[in-house]
Design a protein around this motif. Sequence first.
Motif, PDB file in Angstrom:
ATOM      1  N   VAL A  50       0.844  -1.195   0.000  1.00  0.00           N
ATOM      2  CA  VAL A  50       0.000   0.000   0.000  1.00  0.00           C
ATOM      3  C   VAL A  50       0.876   1.240   0.000  1.00  0.00           C
ATOM      4  O   VAL A  50       1.874   1.302   0.728  1.00  0.00           O
ATOM      5  CB  VAL A  50      -0.929   0.035   1.244  1.00  0.00           C
ATOM      6  CG1 VAL A  50      -1.749   1.321   1.270  1.00  0.00           C
ATOM      7  CG2 VAL A  50      -1.846  -1.178   1.261  1.00  0.00           C
ATOM      8  N   VAL A  70      -0.259   2.471 -10.519  1.00  0.00           N
ATOM      9  CA  VAL A  70      -1.372   1.566 -10.798  1.00  0.00           C
ATOM     10  C   VAL A  70      -1.256   0.958 -12.195  1.00  0.00           C
ATOM     11  O   VAL A  70      -1.545  -0.221 -12.401  1.00  0.00           O
ATOM     12  CB  VAL A  70      -2.716   2.301 -10.634  1.00  0.00           C
ATOM     13  CG1 VAL A  70      -3.875   1.416 -11.094  1.00  0.00           C
ATOM     14  CG2 VAL A  70      -2.911   2.706  -9.178  1.00  0.00           C
ATOM     15  N   ASP A  73       0.778  -1.914 -12.049  1.00  0.00           N
ATOM     16  CA  ASP A  73       0.326  -2.877 -11.042  1.00  0.00           C
ATOM     17  C   ASP A  73       1.371  -3.085  -9.955  1.00  0.00           C
ATOM     18  O   ASP A  73       1.674  -4.221  -9.563  1.00  0.00           O
ATOM     19  CB  ASP A  73      -0.022  -4.215 -11.717  1.00  0.00           C
ATOM     20  CG  ASP A  73      -0.899  -5.089 -10.835  1.00  0.00           C
ATOM     21  OD1 ASP A  73      -1.565  -4.534  -9.943  1.00  0.00           O
ATOM     22  OD2 ASP A  73      -0.902  -6.326 -11.026  1.00  0.00           O
ATOM     23  N   LYS A  76      -1.242  -0.863  -4.297  1.00  0.00           N
ATOM     24  CA  LYS A  76      -2.504  -0.162  -4.126  1.00  0.00           C
ATOM     25  C   LYS A  76      -2.218   1.191  -3.502  1.00  0.00           C
ATOM     26  O   LYS A  76      -1.324   1.316  -2.669  1.00  0.00           O
ATOM     27  CB  LYS A  76      -3.445  -0.983  -3.249  1.00  0.00           C
ATOM     28  CG  LYS A  76      -3.829  -2.306  -3.896  1.00  0.00           C
ATOM     29  CD  LYS A  76      -4.621  -3.178  -2.955  1.00  0.00           C
ATOM     30  CE  LYS A  76      -4.955  -4.511  -3.629  1.00  0.00           C
ATOM     31  NZ  LYS A  76      -5.655  -5.430  -2.701  1.00  0.00           N
ATOM     32  N   SER A  98      -7.124   3.227  -4.798  1.00  0.00           N
ATOM     33  CA  SER A  98      -8.080   2.323  -4.161  1.00  0.00           C
ATOM     34  C   SER A  98      -8.858   2.995  -3.047  1.00  0.00           C
ATOM     35  O   SER A  98      -9.742   2.381  -2.455  1.00  0.00           O
ATOM     36  CB  SER A  98      -7.341   1.103  -3.590  1.00  0.00           C
ATOM     37  OG  SER A  98      -6.776   0.329  -4.624  1.00  0.00           O
ATOM     38  N   VAL A 117      -7.704  -1.542   2.429  1.00  0.00           N
ATOM     39  CA  VAL A 117      -7.206  -1.461   1.057  1.00  0.00           C
ATOM     40  C   VAL A 117      -6.288  -2.640   0.748  1.00  0.00           C
ATOM     41  O   VAL A 117      -6.332  -3.218  -0.346  1.00  0.00           O
ATOM     42  CB  VAL A 117      -6.489  -0.121   0.820  1.00  0.00           C
ATOM     43  CG1 VAL A 117      -5.756  -0.125  -0.516  1.00  0.00           C
ATOM     44  CG2 VAL A 117      -7.494   1.020   0.858  1.00  0.00           C
ATOM     45  N   GLY A 120      -8.182  -5.487  -0.331  1.00  0.00           N
ATOM     46  CA  GLY A 120      -8.894  -5.367  -1.594  1.00  0.00           C
ATOM     47  C   GLY A 120     -10.191  -4.597  -1.551  1.00  0.00           C
ATOM     48  O   GLY A 120     -10.961  -4.612  -2.515  1.00  0.00           O
ATOM     49  N   ASP A 213     -11.103  -3.311  -9.726  1.00  0.00           N
ATOM     50  CA  ASP A 213     -11.640  -3.479  -8.385  1.00  0.00           C
ATOM     51  C   ASP A 213     -12.943  -2.705  -8.237  1.00  0.00           C
ATOM     52  O   ASP A 213     -13.458  -2.118  -9.185  1.00  0.00           O
ATOM     53  CB  ASP A 213     -10.619  -3.040  -7.324  1.00  0.00           C
ATOM     54  CG  ASP A 213     -10.162  -1.588  -7.517  1.00  0.00           C
ATOM     55  OD1 ASP A 213     -10.902  -0.800  -8.135  1.00  0.00           O
ATOM     56  OD2 ASP A 213      -9.054  -1.258  -7.059  1.00  0.00           O
TER      57      ASP A 213
END
Length: 238
Positions: A50, A70, A73, A76, A98, A117, A120, A213
Amino acid sequence: MTRILLVDDQKLVRSGFALILSVEPDLEVVGEASDGAEAVRLTRQLRPDVVLMDVQMPEMDGIEATRHIVADDLAKVVILTTFDRDDYVYAGLSAGASGFLLKNADADHLVEAVRAVADGHALLAPEVTRRVIARMTAGAEASRSNASGASRPAGVTHAVADRLDTLTPRELEVLGLVGRGLSNAEIAARLFVGEATVKTHLSNVFSKLHLRDRVQAVVLAYEAGLILPGEPEGHPSG
């Protein structure tokens, strides 16, 4: 152990967050960055789970840094700012964040946000969500234009409309309820179906619309005009 990268141009702010988070047995602060460019570099290097991201910073702002993180990838991102600005919220979520929290959130809320977060879940500060909904849906009007019986809001771009056309009427309804912020259990109760059925519909929505998400689903529901200004809470159009 959830690994966290702190990003803020003020060292005092970073130190405060680090003090709050480091005492938790399941959280580990693995690094700090003072601007967006450094945040992207350290995220690639340290691979945190995170990133707590400030918005206004030199070199590269937090929105652009979030977009880079993001897109690859890498982690988050939770947008953290003192500025209670709807445009920051929308820009951050559109960039792939997120969640969003104001810096004046209490310590327990901050810790819970990081954990949520990391697991998910989507995260929006309640005090700004209603205004963001109003801004995103302003001027939207519903119209019946889908041969399958699902609703396609007027004024929606062809790209968004084409994506919505891949959904069944029930999947479109689930997307609208997600946009209102309802949980899977609340959606199940509203539609008189099992929670497992809701999860299946939501999985189909994510797959068909290529959503990462729940946050992306919320943003798309707003952009598509599935929720109209002045509607009662939990009653999306269509």
